[in-house]
Write a protein that holds these residues in place. Sequence first.
Motif, PDB file in Angstrom:
ATOM      1  N   TYR A   1       0.837  -1.205   0.000  1.00  0.00           N
ATOM      2  CA  TYR A   1       0.000   0.000   0.000  1.00  0.00           C
ATOM      3  C   TYR A   1       0.871   1.254   0.000  1.00  0.00           C
ATOM      4  O   TYR A   1       0.658   2.181  -0.797  1.00  0.00           O
TER       5      TYR A   1
ATOM      6  N   LEU B   1       1.487   4.178  -2.735  1.00  0.00           N
ATOM      7  CA  LEU B   1       1.086   5.528  -2.343  1.00  0.00           C
ATOM      8  C   LEU B   1       2.226   6.519  -2.525  1.00  0.00           C
ATOM      9  O   LEU B   1       2.033   7.625  -3.046  1.00  0.00           O
TER      10      LEU B   1
ATOM     11  N   ASN C   1       0.444   0.421  11.499  1.00  0.00           N
ATOM     12  CA  ASN C   1      -0.902   1.009  11.623  1.00  0.00           C
ATOM     13  C   ASN C   1      -1.112   1.741  12.953  1.00  0.00           C
ATOM     14  O   ASN C   1      -2.012   1.424  13.725  1.00  0.00           O
TER      15      ASN C   1
ATOM     16  N   LYS D   1      -2.356  13.780   4.094  1.00  0.00           N
ATOM     17  CA  LYS D   1      -3.800  14.022   3.996  1.00  0.00           C
ATOM     18  C   LYS D   1      -4.539  12.725   3.697  1.00  0.00           C
ATOM     19  O   LYS D   1      -5.593  12.445   4.301  1.00  0.00           O
ATOM     20  N   GLU D   2      -4.004  11.907   2.795  1.00  0.00           N
ATOM     21  CA  GLU D   2      -4.657  10.642   2.453  1.00  0.00           C
ATOM     22  C   GLU D   2      -4.638   9.676   3.628  1.00  0.00           C
ATOM     23  O   GLU D   2      -5.626   8.991   3.899  1.00  0.00           O
ATOM     24  N   ILE D   3      -3.532   9.615   4.336  1.00  0.00           N
ATOM     25  CA  ILE D   3      -3.427   8.722   5.495  1.00  0.00           C
ATOM     26  C   ILE D   3      -4.429   9.109   6.565  1.00  0.00           C
ATOM     27  O   ILE D   3      -5.082   8.266   7.183  1.00  0.00           O
ATOM     28  N   ASN D   4      -4.578  10.402   6.786  1.00  0.00           N
ATOM     29  CA  ASN D   4      -5.533  10.883   7.775  1.00  0.00           C
ATOM     30  C   ASN D   4      -6.969  10.577   7.362  1.00  0.00           C
ATOM     31  O   ASN D   4      -7.784  10.107   8.172  1.00  0.00           O
ATOM     32  N   GLU D   5      -7.292  10.809   6.088  1.00  0.00           N
ATOM     33  CA  GLU D   5      -8.666  10.647   5.627  1.00  0.00           C
ATOM     34  C   GLU D   5      -9.045   9.181   5.403  1.00  0.00           C
ATOM     35  O   GLU D   5     -10.143   8.755   5.758  1.00  0.00           O
ATOM     36  N   LYS D   6      -8.148   8.390   4.835  1.00  0.00           N
ATOM     37  CA  LYS D   6      -8.495   7.013   4.475  1.00  0.00           C
ATOM     38  C   LYS D   6      -8.259   6.025   5.613  1.00  0.00           C
ATOM     39  O   LYS D   6      -9.010   5.066   5.776  1.00  0.00           O
ATOM     40  N   LYS D   7      -7.201   6.254   6.387  1.00  0.00           N
ATOM     41  CA  LYS D   7      -6.903   5.333   7.474  1.00  0.00           C
ATOM     42  C   LYS D   7      -7.403   5.834   8.826  1.00  0.00           C
ATOM     43  O   LYS D   7      -7.381   5.091   9.811  1.00  0.00           O
ATOM     44  N   GLY D   8      -7.814   7.106   8.873  1.00  0.00           N
ATOM     45  CA  GLY D   8      -8.332   7.656  10.126  1.00  0.00           C
ATOM     46  C   GLY D   8      -7.267   7.885  11.177  1.00  0.00           C
ATOM     47  O   GLY D   8      -7.574   7.980  12.373  1.00  0.00           O
TER      48      GLY D   8
END
Length: 331
Positions: free
Chosen positions: A141, A145, A176, A202-209
């Motif tokens: 992943y 990314l 994780n 930004k993607e890590i925050n939005e997609k992985k929470g």
Amino acid sequence: MKDIVIHTENLVKTYRRYKKEEGLYGSIASLWKRNYEEKTAVNRVDLSVREGEFIGLIGPNGAGKTTLIKMLTGIIAPTDGEIEVLGYYPNDLRNEFKKQYAVVMGQKSQLFFELTVNDTLRLFKEIYEISEQEFQRNKQYFMKLFGVEELMDVQVRTLSLGERMKMELIVSLLHNPRILFLDEPTIGLDAVAAKQIRSFLKEINEKKGTTILLTSHYMEDIQVLCQRTVVVNHGVKIYDGSTEELFDRYQKNKRIIVSFGKPMRKLLLETQDARLVEDTSYKKVYEVPKESARRLLAEMMKYEPGDIVVEEEEIGVIVERIYQEGSEYLG
């Protein structure tokens, strides 16, 4: 409503520092009597962070940002006050706690420079006791990314600064973590690399929470990524609230840098509140109130510039302005 993952109340960290008079006499005198002074790096800070938040932590050098992060991660113990992260007292440094967060410091590396990237990731897999299936899934992943597939078999020491920062993030996110602490992650990076890092975060925050707490001196890091910003100065929290409100209220000027392909004399401008702060034949630098920036840019186009750069005020200037105006807690 999401759970609170970080909570501090009246958090204090005080250091005791040794002071010596200059010269040989001071050195000899200190053998019998040492003088110390106390410095409060963090002064009664209250902070609550909910799971999934992306929070900017800003302030001038010496404000206490890094000290606060070190207490939240258990690296140092607080002098006084209450602190709880993910239900743990951080300085107990329990393994079950350390497996739930990660730290990336832009000026300190956690990579092993003599190993290849693949071997470094494999080493961290063993440290965090990640299953082979989860390791391969996360590795694939993050390789995709960050676009680093071709770098996996090279030594870490051969990577550029931007490439190395990507690997720092991959290593930190491999297990994780629920919380990611970032201390100046874009320091020293060029504009392209910094933009890539911001996009990944930004993607890590939005997609992985993933909950992210970010310190930075770069305005764009905070404005692009963080909906909420905490400002500290001299160890005291002086603002906690909306990032947009912070900059709308306290960012008063813009810096406009204009470059020309041919020598230019002083420009005759109708924008009276523009202040010329640097003047050479090929470059003019103006500081202008943000409400006048558009008018000044329109005027500049008449002179056919080769390039125009618009910069925001530095964070230190904004923090100083907040402090001088006595801003109260707005969270």
